[in-house]
Design an enzyme around this catalytic site. Structure first.
Site, short mmCIF file in Angstrom:
data_model
loop_
_atom_site.label_atom_id
_atom_site.label_comp_id
_atom_site.label_asym_id
_atom_site.label_seq_id
_atom_site.Cartn_x
_atom_site.Cartn_y
_atom_site.Cartn_z
N GLY A 81 -5.47 17.13 31.28
CA GLY A 81 -4.93 17.06 32.63
C GLY A 81 -5.68 16.06 33.48
CB ALA A 111 -8.45 20.38 38.51
NE ARG A 115 1.14 27.93 51.91
CZ ARG A 115 0.76 26.90 51.18
NH1 ARG A 115 0.61 27.03 49.88
NH2 ARG A 115 0.54 25.74 51.73
CG LEU A 135 -4.48 19.55 47.69
CD1 LEU A 135 -4.12 18.47 48.70
CD2 LEU A 135 -3.91 19.18 46.32
C1 LIG Z 1 5.40 20.46 46.64
C2 LIG Z 1 3.97 20.93 46.63
C3 LIG Z 1 3.14 20.65 47.71
C4 LIG Z 1 1.82 21.09 47.72
N1 LIG Z 1 1.04 20.81 48.80
C5 LIG Z 1 -0.25 21.22 48.81
C6 LIG Z 1 -1.09 20.93 49.91
O1 LIG Z 1 -0.69 20.30 50.88
N2 LIG Z 1 -2.37 21.35 49.86
C7 LIG Z 1 -2.88 22.05 48.80
O2 LIG Z 1 -4.05 22.39 48.81
N3 LIG Z 1 -2.10 22.30 47.73
C8 LIG Z 1 -0.81 21.92 47.71
N4 LIG Z 1 -0.01 22.21 46.62
C9 LIG Z 1 -0.62 22.79 45.42
C10 LIG Z 1 -1.37 21.69 44.64
O3 LIG Z 1 -0.63 20.50 44.69
C11 LIG Z 1 -1.61 22.05 43.19
O4 LIG Z 1 -2.08 23.35 43.07
C12 LIG Z 1 -2.66 21.12 42.59
O5 LIG Z 1 -2.32 19.79 42.83
C13 LIG Z 1 -2.83 21.37 41.10
O6 LIG Z 1 -3.72 20.41 40.60
P1 LIG Z 1 -4.24 20.48 39.10
O7 LIG Z 1 -5.12 19.30 38.91
O8 LIG Z 1 -4.80 21.82 38.84
O9 LIG Z 1 -2.93 20.35 38.22
P2 LIG Z 1 -1.75 19.24 38.19
O10 LIG Z 1 -1.80 18.28 39.30
O11 LIG Z 1 -0.50 20.03 37.99
O12 LIG Z 1 -2.06 18.41 36.90
C14 LIG Z 1 -1.83 18.93 35.62
C15 LIG Z 1 -2.22 17.87 34.62
O13 LIG Z 1 -2.24 18.46 33.33
C16 LIG Z 1 -1.54 17.65 32.42
N5 LIG Z 1 -1.04 18.54 31.37
C17 LIG Z 1 -0.45 19.74 31.50
N6 LIG Z 1 -0.21 20.29 30.30
C18 LIG Z 1 -0.66 19.39 29.40
C19 LIG Z 1 -0.69 19.37 27.98
N7 LIG Z 1 -0.24 20.39 27.24
N8 LIG Z 1 -1.19 18.28 27.38
C20 LIG Z 1 -1.67 17.22 28.09
N9 LIG Z 1 -1.69 17.21 29.43
C21 LIG Z 1 -1.18 18.28 30.07
C22 LIG Z 1 -0.50 16.93 33.22
O14 LIG Z 1 -0.11 15.76 32.57
C23 LIG Z 1 -1.29 16.68 34.52
O15 LIG Z 1 -2.05 15.52 34.36
C24 LIG Z 1 1.32 21.80 46.62
C25 LIG Z 1 2.14 22.08 45.54
C26 LIG Z 1 3.46 21.68 45.55
C27 LIG Z 1 4.35 22.06 44.43
#
Ligand SMILES: Cc1cc2nc3c(=O)[nH]c(=O)nc-3n(C[C@H](O)[C@H](O)[C@H](O)COP(=O)(O)OP(=O)(O)OC[C@H]3O[C@@H](n4cnc5c(N)ncnc54)[C@H](O)[C@@H]3O)c2cc1C
Length: 671
Positions: free
Chosen positions: A41, A45, A338, A470
């Site tokens: 990912g 994060a 929320r 975030l």
């Molecule tokens: C519309 C929307 C608006 C939001 N706005 C906010 C906000 O304003 N403030 C806030 O704090 N939060 C917000 N959130 C929540 C926040 O965006 C997410 O919780 C956060 O970005 C998740 O980040 P992450 O790095 O954990 O995962 P993600 O950004 O979902 O990244 C997942 C990564 O894992 C990779 N991946 C997944 N499975 C596999 C696999 N099997 N093999 C290889 N790669 C894989 C993907 O390619 C990607 O790179 C929002 C969410 C949504 C839906």
């Protein structure tokens, strides 16, 4: 003894993290060069983790299924990121952010983790500013803040309605620096299909090259899962279409416990569903609740007239409107958390007051804010006695500056001008607080396997406060994992490269290949989406906001049946050794069909109303208003960490009892 050891450090809460950092093992810079880490990912994060770990000297292999880290779902985040900087001088502090987060999560989060999150929140902002993230600034040049739900201060940093995108570009630049130096090897368009355990430790992964279909073996000394959340188990959600649970689910099946699967965040301000052929829901950022007021008509006659198109909401006088959040929660008003806002919207709509054709919408109205800002702006411009038209023009201008892109998005989807007619909104699945259980070091129950960001069961208990995802993802990636992973890897400095010729790698690769072949060979009659949609219907109707024991028991049986039908009748065109999006989707939906059952089992087990979910039986018993959750019962303050035992229905629960030593357990009230 419980199998769960959170490894929370001893000592006063405010000293725990500092003490822990001083106590844990370190890997010296020369040794880091000999250690490989796989990061699954590249969202906020994973991107932050990969960049930081490489900067520190480790050899990182980063995987993402998109064609660039920039396209991770994190890009969608609109509203902002929290940090206890107290720039507004409105009384904010590390303690308050900690307190708000634990209270906002219905006292279902691990105190020590949340305190650490609040503690490092300020560093995140400094780090991102140093990377060039263009946060909004106020007139004096300082970073600006706005408010999000569940708090009485302004601590949300933002970059218009594109905060996630800007933060991701920051993390991506930091990653690119390391990709350029050869410290990160980036595997775009690669999907992790399984984790490989050697002597019980995570030692690598099996990945599929999504362009060629080739099954690849990759080894490392540790594996970090930062694969995002699983809201798409509901089919319809605000998540990106590709967001999935597979990486998390695969490690669960190999020994990582899955915690609180049933805690979903149902976001109150989403564009309502339009019909049966929709595949995606759209969020209207929570930041809109800074200025938008939520209401439904007081009188049923008006509801009917509006639904039938005989009346416009703008025709209703103030007296004819029920600003139900302001009425029920005067202290927080429209900025309740929320879960509270979502349950209240559902309560009004269930009572028949929904304002669209399906009865599943409430209004989010900017008329008061437009007036207020219009008058203020006229004053600033020295326009005395402005007429109504001028106030409207000026006020709309201010609203456009603040939320223009969101208003434009709304108008494009609904074909109605939200400056003139109130927006229609309804709760939708948005975020998953549940996820892979991990200890204070973010290590899962598989040694050497870590979980970060939305993929872990996180610091948000039963409900995440807005703008805290975030913060958590970046805290995990920039400031927690880079310290804690060294504690484990210090034992690996002499291990040397892990061979991918080990029998464990070959066995895992064969299993992956066989499963993919099995899927292709079904050659049934129904598309993958057909099954996904069916699962989503069961999830929303019986495992969604309103739940009861009968419905949950039925849901478990129904999901099992859909899963069995899927494995008999799914049709996947194309082959294995080529680009095959339908095959990718099938693998992910197969996992959702298992996770969904565990989700329902977890919800059945928890006989409580909590977060965005209410248990119909307990609402009656506790004499609460429909849609209110029982808050502070200590008996319920636990993390349910499920151990996989061959099938979701057979999973065994281990409880992590939560202690609230540093926070007073109060009846949670936003009144
Ligand atoms: C519309 C929307 C608006 C939001 N706005 C906010 C906000 O304003 N403030 C806030 O704090 N939060 C917000 N959130 C929540 C926040 O965006 C997410 O919780 C956060 O970005 C998740 O980040 P992450 O790095 O954990 O995962 P993600 O950004 O979902 O990244 C997942 C990564 O894992 C990779 N991946 C997944 N499975 C596999 C696999 N099997 N093999 C290889 N790669 C894989 C993907 O390619 C990607 O790179 C929002 C969410 C949504 C839906």
């Amino acid at each position: 003894m419980s199998k769960l050891d959170s490894k929370t450090p001893e000592g006063p809460i405010k000293d725990k993290w500092t003490k822990h950092k001083n106590d844990i093992n370190l890997v010296n810079p020369a040794n880091k060069r000999h250690i490989d880490i796989i990061v699954i990912g590249t969202g906020l994060a994973g991107g932050a983790a990969a960049a930081s770990l490489a900067e520190m000297g480790y050899k990182v292999k980063a995987f993402a299924y998109q064609d660039s880290p920039r396209r991770a779902h994190s890009i969608a985040a609109q509203g902002g990121i929290n940090a206890a900087k107290n720039y507004q001088n409105d009384g904010d502090s590390t303690y308050r952010l900690f307190y708000d987060t634990v209270k906002g999560g219905d006292y279902r989060a691990r105190e020590a983790n949340v305190y650490r999150l609040a503690e490092v929140s300020g560093n995140i902002i400094d780090q991102c500013v140093a990377q060039g993230v263009p946060f909004a600034r106020d007139y004096g040049g300082l970073l600006d803040n706005r408010s999000f739900g569940g708090v009485l201060v302004s601590r949300t940093f933002y970059a218009k309605g594109q905060t996630g995108q800007q933060l991701l570009l920051g993390a991506y630049s930091a990653m690119n620096r390391q990709i350029g130096k050869g410290k990160i090897t980036m595997y775009n368009r690669h999907e992790m299909m399984d984790v490989v355990l050697v002597d019980g430790k995570a030692r690598g992964i099996i990945a599929r090259n999504m362009i060629t279909g080739e099954i690849e073996k990759h080894s490392a000394h540790a594996v970090v899962i930062a694969s995002g959340g699983y809201g798409n188990v509901f089919f319809l959600s605000t998540n990106a279409m590709g967001s999935n649970a597979s990486a998390a689910w695969k490690i669960h099946k190999k020994g990582a416990y899955f915690a609180n699967p049933c805690y979903t965040q149902i976001h109150p301000t989403c564009i309502p569903r339009a019909g049966d052929f929709q595949s995606k829901l759209t969020l209207m950022s929570e930041s809109l609740r800074n200025d938008g007021r939520i209401w439904v008509p007081k009188n049923m006659d008006d509801v009917m007239a509006i639904r039938e198109g005989k009346k416009s909401p703008t025709e209703l006088t103030e007296d004819e409107r029920d600003y139900y959040l302001e009425r029920r929660y005067p202290a927080f008003g429209n900025l309740v958390p929320r879960d509270v806002a979502s349950r209240a919207a559902k309560e009004r709509c269930d009572a028949g007051y929904g304002v669209n054709a399906t009865g599943e919408a409430v209004y989010l109205d900017f008329k008061s804010a437009i007036n207020r800002y219009g008058n203020e702006k006229a004053h600033v411009l020295g326009i005395h006695n402005p007429n109504d038209a001028k106030i409207l023009e000026l006020g709309e201008g201010v609203i456009e500056e603040k939320y223009g892109n969101l208003f434009q998005m709304y108008e494009k989807i609904i074909d109605e001008n939200p400056y003139k007619t109130p927006m229609m909104i309804y709760p939708a699945v948005h975020y998953t607080m549940g996820g892979i259980w991990c200890d204070y070091n973010l290590m899962t129950t598989i040694p050497g396997c870590y979980a970060a960001g939305e993929a872990n069961f996180s610091d948000h208990g039963a409900n995440r406060l807005g703008a805290s995802a975030l913060m958590q993802g970046l805290a995990d990636g920039y400031f927690v994992l880079p310290y804690t992973i060294g504690d484990y890897l210090a034992d690996d400095i002499r291990t040397g490269t892990i061979s991918t010729d080990l029998p464990e790698f070959n066995a895992a690769a064969k299993e992956v290949t066989d499963t993919l072949q099995k899927l292709i060979d079904i050659k049934g009659t129904k598309s993958v989406d057909y099954f996904h949609k069916k699962l989503g219907e069961v999830m929303w109707n019986k495992v969604g906001m309103s739940r009861n024991a009968k419905g949950l028991t039925e849901a478990m049986a129904e999901i099992k049946q859909i899963r069995e039908d899927f494995w008999k009748d799914v049709r996947i065109p194309g082959g294995m050794n080529e680009l095959n999006p339908e095959l990718e989707k099938a693998g992910r939906v197969a996992d959702f069909l298992e996770l969904g059952e565990l989700f329902a089992k977890d919800a059945l087990e928890r006989e409580e109303s909590c977060g965005g979910h209410f248990r119909e039986e307990s609402v009656e018993e506790d004499g609460l208003q429909k849609g209110e959750a029982k808050r502070n019962d200590k008996d319920y303050a636990y993390v349910a960490a499920w151990e996989y035992k061959g099938a979701p229905a057979d999973a065994v629960m281990h409880k992590e009892e939560l202690e609230f030593k540093d926070i007073e357990l109060k009846q949670r009230s936003y009144k």
